[in-house]
Design a protein around this motif. Structure first.
Motif, mmCIF file in Angstrom:
data_model
loop_
_atom_site.group_PDB
_atom_site.id
_atom_site.type_symbol
_atom_site.label_atom_id
_atom_site.label_comp_id
_atom_site.label_asym_id
_atom_site.label_seq_id
_atom_site.Cartn_x
_atom_site.Cartn_y
_atom_site.Cartn_z
ATOM 1 N N UNK A 103 55.141 -3.939 -24.317
ATOM 2 C CA UNK A 103 55.482 -4.823 -23.202
ATOM 3 C C UNK A 103 54.218 -5.320 -22.510
ATOM 4 N N UNK A 104 53.218 -4.471 -22.414
ATOM 5 C CA UNK A 104 51.959 -4.897 -21.822
ATOM 6 C C UNK A 104 51.305 -6.007 -22.621
ATOM 7 N N UNK A 105 51.398 -5.904 -23.963
ATOM 8 C CA UNK A 105 50.837 -6.942 -24.819
ATOM 9 C C UNK A 105 51.581 -8.259 -24.632
ATOM 10 N N UNK A 106 52.913 -8.172 -24.470
ATOM 11 C CA UNK A 106 53.700 -9.383 -24.219
ATOM 12 C C UNK A 106 53.292 -10.001 -22.882
ATOM 13 N N UNK A 107 53.138 -9.165 -21.859
ATOM 14 C CA UNK A 107 52.725 -9.661 -20.547
ATOM 15 C C UNK A 107 51.371 -10.354 -20.621
ATOM 16 N N UNK A 108 50.464 -9.779 -21.376
ATOM 17 C CA UNK A 108 49.130 -10.382 -21.522
ATOM 18 C C UNK A 108 49.216 -11.728 -22.228
ATOM 19 N N UNK A 109 50.033 -11.788 -23.278
ATOM 20 C CA UNK A 109 50.185 -13.039 -24.022
ATOM 21 C C UNK A 109 50.799 -14.127 -23.158
ATOM 22 N N UNK A 110 51.768 -13.751 -22.338
ATOM 23 C CA UNK A 110 52.376 -14.719 -21.426
ATOM 24 C C UNK A 110 51.375 -15.159 -20.361
ATOM 25 N N UNK A 111 50.566 -14.225 -19.896
ATOM 26 C CA UNK A 111 49.569 -14.546 -18.882
ATOM 27 C C UNK A 111 48.561 -15.570 -19.357
ATOM 28 N N UNK A 112 48.222 -15.527 -20.623
ATOM 29 C CA UNK A 112 47.282 -16.501 -21.191
ATOM 30 C C UNK A 112 47.828 -17.916 -21.041
ATOM 31 N N UNK A 113 49.158 -18.044 -21.092
ATOM 32 C CA UNK A 113 49.803 -19.354 -20.962
ATOM 33 C C UNK A 113 50.093 -19.725 -19.510
ATOM 34 N N UNK A 114 49.615 -18.895 -18.582
ATOM 35 C CA UNK A 114 49.808 -19.185 -17.177
ATOM 36 C C UNK A 114 51.112 -18.665 -16.610
ATOM 37 N N UNK A 115 51.832 -17.857 -17.387
ATOM 38 C CA UNK A 115 53.117 -17.326 -16.938
ATOM 39 C C UNK A 115 52.919 -16.029 -16.162
ATOM 40 N N UNK A 116 53.752 -15.837 -15.157
ATOM 41 C CA UNK A 116 53.690 -14.644 -14.311
ATOM 42 C C UNK A 116 55.045 -13.943 -14.366
ATOM 43 N N UNK A 117 55.067 -12.673 -14.794
ATOM 44 C CA UNK A 117 56.310 -11.905 -14.868
ATOM 45 C C UNK A 117 56.683 -11.430 -13.469
ATOM 46 N N UNK A 118 57.881 -11.831 -13.007
ATOM 47 C CA UNK A 118 58.351 -11.477 -11.673
ATOM 48 C C UNK A 118 59.176 -10.197 -11.673
ATOM 49 N N UNK A 119 59.901 -9.954 -12.768
ATOM 50 C CA UNK A 119 60.706 -8.735 -12.848
ATOM 51 C C UNK A 119 61.015 -8.429 -14.307
ATOM 52 N N UNK B 48 56.354 -22.583 -24.726
ATOM 53 C CA UNK B 48 55.142 -21.770 -24.800
ATOM 54 C C UNK B 48 55.462 -20.300 -24.557
ATOM 55 N N UNK B 49 56.555 -20.021 -23.824
ATOM 56 C CA UNK B 49 56.944 -18.632 -23.588
ATOM 57 C C UNK B 49 57.357 -17.959 -24.888
ATOM 58 N N UNK B 50 58.097 -18.691 -25.705
ATOM 59 C CA UNK B 50 58.541 -18.148 -26.992
ATOM 60 C C UNK B 50 57.342 -17.906 -27.894
ATOM 61 N N UNK B 51 56.483 -18.910 -27.998
ATOM 62 C CA UNK B 51 55.306 -18.796 -28.865
ATOM 63 C C UNK B 51 54.412 -17.632 -28.435
ATOM 64 N N UNK B 52 54.209 -17.509 -27.134
ATOM 65 C CA UNK B 52 53.330 -16.450 -26.636
ATOM 66 C C UNK B 52 53.926 -15.072 -26.886
ATOM 67 N N UNK B 53 55.181 -14.884 -26.534
ATOM 68 C CA UNK B 53 55.812 -13.568 -26.702
ATOM 69 C C UNK B 53 55.861 -13.166 -28.172
ATOM 70 N N UNK B 54 56.206 -14.109 -29.037
ATOM 71 C CA UNK B 54 56.341 -13.780 -30.456
ATOM 72 C C UNK B 54 54.996 -13.696 -31.177
ATOM 73 N N UNK B 55 53.908 -13.977 -30.452
ATOM 74 C CA UNK B 55 52.580 -13.758 -31.045
ATOM 75 C C UNK B 55 52.258 -12.268 -31.126
ATOM 76 N N UNK B 56 53.024 -11.462 -30.366
ATOM 77 C CA UNK B 56 52.872 -10.005 -30.425
ATOM 78 C C UNK B 56 53.694 -9.489 -31.605
ATOM 79 N N UNK B 57 53.133 -8.643 -32.366
ATOM 80 C CA UNK B 57 53.766 -8.164 -33.610
ATOM 81 C C UNK B 57 55.142 -7.559 -33.353
ATOM 82 N N UNK B 58 56.101 -7.987 -34.161
ATOM 83 C CA UNK B 58 57.477 -7.463 -34.184
ATOM 84 C C UNK B 58 58.278 -7.802 -32.932
#
Length: 225
Positions: free
Chosen positions: A16-32, A59-69
């Motif tokens: 989940x941390x890796x997903x958060x980092x990938x989303x952050x690169x795209x300027x996304x902020x996880x609120x909950x 970009x959210x889909x692309x970023x999240x799915x850049x993390x393996x599995x």
């Protein structure tokens, strides 16, 4: 713009941390983050994510799915409040005003299950149409529920919480399935009365959500008599 992102990911530390980092690169902020379910080494999480208006939701889909599995099951706009104790608040409200319990339930369920609407329907025992079908009446509905009412619902009485699939013979008014709405229903105190929840655009209701829906409906039914 705020979005609700449902992701299926390996249930292991750091994912989940890796997903958060990938989303952050795209300027996304996880609120909950809400854990929907965990099963056989996988987790299903609902992420409420804030994305700059200039960025498309793809970009959210692309970023999240850049993390393996990691697989994104759905992404849709999110306009609801960020409640943290939704079920408890509902139970407390019903306890304070049990005579309004069903109305409170249909108003709260869309927030609890991040859906668009909820309604309660009831089969009229002994009241049938000329073709033999049992008449159905609407007991309560949330503000966004479809105005079209069902005349008959062949799946009533309902024994347990279930996903409603019109293609499998669980017919409902067509207005209930507009916008590719996913439907779930649970008995409300007795088998001839059901709580129905609609989630336009998905994602589909998972077994853990059906269990929560059934449990919550049972609690409210007991409290309201």
């Amino acid at each position: 713009m705020t979005y609700l992102l449902r992701v299926v990911l390996p249930d292991r530390p750091g994912t989940l941390g890796a997903v958060a980092s990938a989303l952050g690169v795209e300027g996304a902020d996880i609120l909950s983050v809400d854990v929907v379910e965990r099963h056989q080494g996988q987790a299903v999480d609902d992420l409420v994510v804030d994305l700059p208006n200039a960025r498309p939701p793809d970009v959210l889909i692309t970023a999240a799915e850049s993390v393996r599995d990691v697989v994104v099951e759905s992404v849709r706009p999110f306009f609801g409040p960020l409640d943290t104790a939704r079920e408890l608040e509902l139970v407390e409200s019903v306890a304070a005003a049990p005579e309004r319990g069903i109305d409170l339930l249909v108003d709260a369920v869309p927030r609890i299950f991040r859906s668009a609407w909820a309604l309660v329907v009831e089969a009229s025992t002994g009241d049938v149409w000329s073709d033999g079908g049992t008449r159905v009446r609407r007991v309560a509905a949330s503000s966004a529920a479809p105005e079209t009412e069902a005349q008959t619902l062949p799946w009533l009485p309902l024994v347990k919480a279930t996903v409603l699939d019109p293609s499998a013979g669980q017919s409902v008014p067509s207005a209930w399935t507009d916008l590719d709405t996913e439907l779930a229903a649970a008995p409300l105190g007795r088998s001839d009365r059901a709580l129905v929840v609609g989630r336009p655009g998905g994602p589909g209701f998972r077994p853990s959500e059906l269990a929560r829906l059934s449990h919550l409906a049972g609690i409210v039914a007991t409290m309201t008599g």
